[in-house]
Design a protein around this motif. Sequence first.
Motif, PDB file in Angstrom:
ATOM      1  N   ASP A 128       0.856  -1.186   0.000  1.00  0.00           N
ATOM      2  CA  ASP A 128       0.000   0.000   0.000  1.00  0.00           C
ATOM      3  C   ASP A 128       0.897   1.243   0.000  1.00  0.00           C
ATOM      4  N   PRO A 129       0.786   2.132  -1.005  1.00  0.00           N
ATOM      5  CA  PRO A 129       1.687   3.289  -1.058  1.00  0.00           C
ATOM      6  C   PRO A 129       1.538   4.241   0.127  1.00  0.00           C
ATOM      7  N   ASP A 130       0.413   4.171   0.829  1.00  0.00           N
ATOM      8  CA  ASP A 130       0.234   5.005   2.019  1.00  0.00           C
ATOM      9  C   ASP A 130       0.965   4.434   3.235  1.00  0.00           C
ATOM     10  N   GLU A 131       1.504   3.205   3.093  1.00  0.00           N
ATOM     11  CA  GLU A 131       2.146   2.545   4.236  1.00  0.00           C
ATOM     12  C   GLU A 131       3.487   1.943   3.829  1.00  0.00           C
ATOM     13  N   ARG A 132       4.178   2.641   2.966  1.00  0.00           N
ATOM     14  CA  ARG A 132       5.415   2.108   2.390  1.00  0.00           C
ATOM     15  C   ARG A 132       6.601   2.440   3.278  1.00  0.00           C
ATOM     16  N   SER A 133       6.617   1.879   4.498  1.00  0.00           N
ATOM     17  CA  SER A 133       7.739   2.069   5.409  1.00  0.00           C
ATOM     18  C   SER A 133       7.921   0.807   6.229  1.00  0.00           C
ATOM     19  N   VAL A 134       9.142   0.596   6.693  1.00  0.00           N
ATOM     20  CA  VAL A 134       9.428  -0.582   7.517  1.00  0.00           C
ATOM     21  C   VAL A 134       8.585  -0.551   8.786  1.00  0.00           C
ATOM     22  N   LEU A 135       8.439   0.617   9.377  1.00  0.00           N
ATOM     23  CA  LEU A 135       7.671   0.733  10.613  1.00  0.00           C
ATOM     24  C   LEU A 135       6.213   0.326  10.409  1.00  0.00           C
ATOM     25  N   MET A 136       5.575   0.853   9.369  1.00  0.00           N
ATOM     26  CA  MET A 136       4.171   0.536   9.148  1.00  0.00           C
ATOM     27  C   MET A 136       3.973  -0.924   8.767  1.00  0.00           C
ATOM     28  N   GLN A 137       4.883  -1.460   7.960  1.00  0.00           N
ATOM     29  CA  GLN A 137       4.736  -2.863   7.579  1.00  0.00           C
ATOM     30  C   GLN A 137       4.969  -3.781   8.778  1.00  0.00           C
ATOM     31  N   GLY A 138       5.882  -3.395   9.674  1.00  0.00           N
ATOM     32  CA  GLY A 138       6.076  -4.172  10.896  1.00  0.00           C
ATOM     33  C   GLY A 138       4.838  -4.159  11.765  1.00  0.00           C
ATOM     34  N   LEU A 139       4.195  -3.016  11.860  1.00  0.00           N
ATOM     35  CA  LEU A 139       2.958  -2.907  12.630  1.00  0.00           C
ATOM     36  C   LEU A 139       1.861  -3.758  12.018  1.00  0.00           C
ATOM     37  N   ARG A 140       1.700  -3.678  10.706  1.00  0.00           N
ATOM     38  CA  ARG A 140       0.659  -4.470  10.038  1.00  0.00           C
ATOM     39  C   ARG A 140       0.939  -5.966  10.158  1.00  0.00           C
ATOM     40  N   LEU A 141       2.208  -6.356  10.087  1.00  0.00           N
ATOM     41  CA  LEU A 141       2.544  -7.768  10.261  1.00  0.00           C
ATOM     42  C   LEU A 141       2.173  -8.242  11.653  1.00  0.00           C
ATOM     43  N   ALA A 142       2.445  -7.425  12.661  1.00  0.00           N
ATOM     44  CA  ALA A 142       2.085  -7.790  14.033  1.00  0.00           C
ATOM     45  C   ALA A 142       0.575  -7.944  14.177  1.00  0.00           C
ATOM     46  N   GLN A 143      -0.187  -7.049  13.554  1.00  0.00           N
ATOM     47  CA  GLN A 143      -1.643  -7.166  13.588  1.00  0.00           C
ATOM     48  C   GLN A 143      -2.104  -8.443  12.903  1.00  0.00           C
ATOM     49  N   ASP A 144      -1.452  -8.773  11.801  1.00  0.00           N
ATOM     50  CA  ASP A 144      -1.837  -9.979  11.083  1.00  0.00           C
ATOM     51  C   ASP A 144      -1.559 -11.234  11.907  1.00  0.00           C
ATOM     52  N   VAL A 145      -0.389 -11.282  12.556  1.00  0.00           N
ATOM     53  CA  VAL A 145      -0.040 -12.451  13.376  1.00  0.00           C
ATOM     54  C   VAL A 145      -1.112 -12.712  14.427  1.00  0.00           C
ATOM     55  N   LEU A 146      -1.652 -11.649  15.007  1.00  0.00           N
ATOM     56  CA  LEU A 146      -2.684 -11.802  16.028  1.00  0.00           C
ATOM     57  C   LEU A 146      -3.974 -12.360  15.454  1.00  0.00           C
ATOM     58  N   GLY A 147      -4.201 -12.165  14.166  1.00  0.00           N
ATOM     59  CA  GLY A 147      -5.424 -12.650  13.543  1.00  0.00           C
ATOM     60  C   GLY A 147      -5.305 -14.006  12.874  1.00  0.00           C
TER      61      GLY A 147
END
Length: 250
Positions: A128-147
């Motif tokens: 997602d071009p609005d979330e093209r950073s290591v920090l945001m992708q790390g956050l989204r990955l953590a959210q995904d792991v929980l789901g």
Amino acid sequence: MPPVPDPDRLERDGATMLRYRFGPDEGRPFVLVHGIGVGLSYWLRLIPLLAEHGPVHAVELPGFGNAPKPAQVLSVEEHAGHVAALLERIGRPVVLVGQSMGTQVVLEAALRVPALVERVVVIGAVTDPDERSVLMQGLRLAQDVLGETPGANRAVFSEYLKCGPRRYLATLPSMLEYDTDAAAAAITVPTMILRGADDPICRRPWARRLAARLAVGRLVEVPRAVHNAQYTHPRAVASAILTAPLGARR
């Protein structure tokens, strides 16, 4: 889970991609391309459902899964070159399926050899071009792991251990920099954007914008799934791959 055959070693430009072949010789071929850091194992629940309809070629890109680690880390475009070479080797149009970073690889490969691609399926597109950073992708990955289910997390993290953090992190910039939106706008092959309805990485607003860029294609969502829908909801994903019409944009 199907028995895993010995892979073919496909050499190109000093790097080795592995190809695992399942199913019959005849029928519509399917080619499966994994995401960053992972490999074959998280496809194993989907493979037998597709293999009922034709040969399935699941790859492990250079440096991932059991594929040898090349001296240099490959970019998305270089991985796509390996996949395009496999399509030329198969020699007839395939259904080209990618997940996560693999969505970028299959879009790029289809742009290179469109005559050898019947349709493209991108599962859990990035980035997602609005979330093209290591920090945001790390956050989204953590959210995904929980789901994700425990089984899906085991499959993914066992592959991460094979890959190792150094190669994962070295590959990440290419994934973040690749312009998925531009690839979607340029592709002429019928393309399905497939996402888990609760995927925090491939969020609905961007998936809709991505689908709207397609010349021919649509967005399909799998209810109650997150990023690894092909593992947690393989029947729903197989049904979409096999039957969803792609003539209408959504």
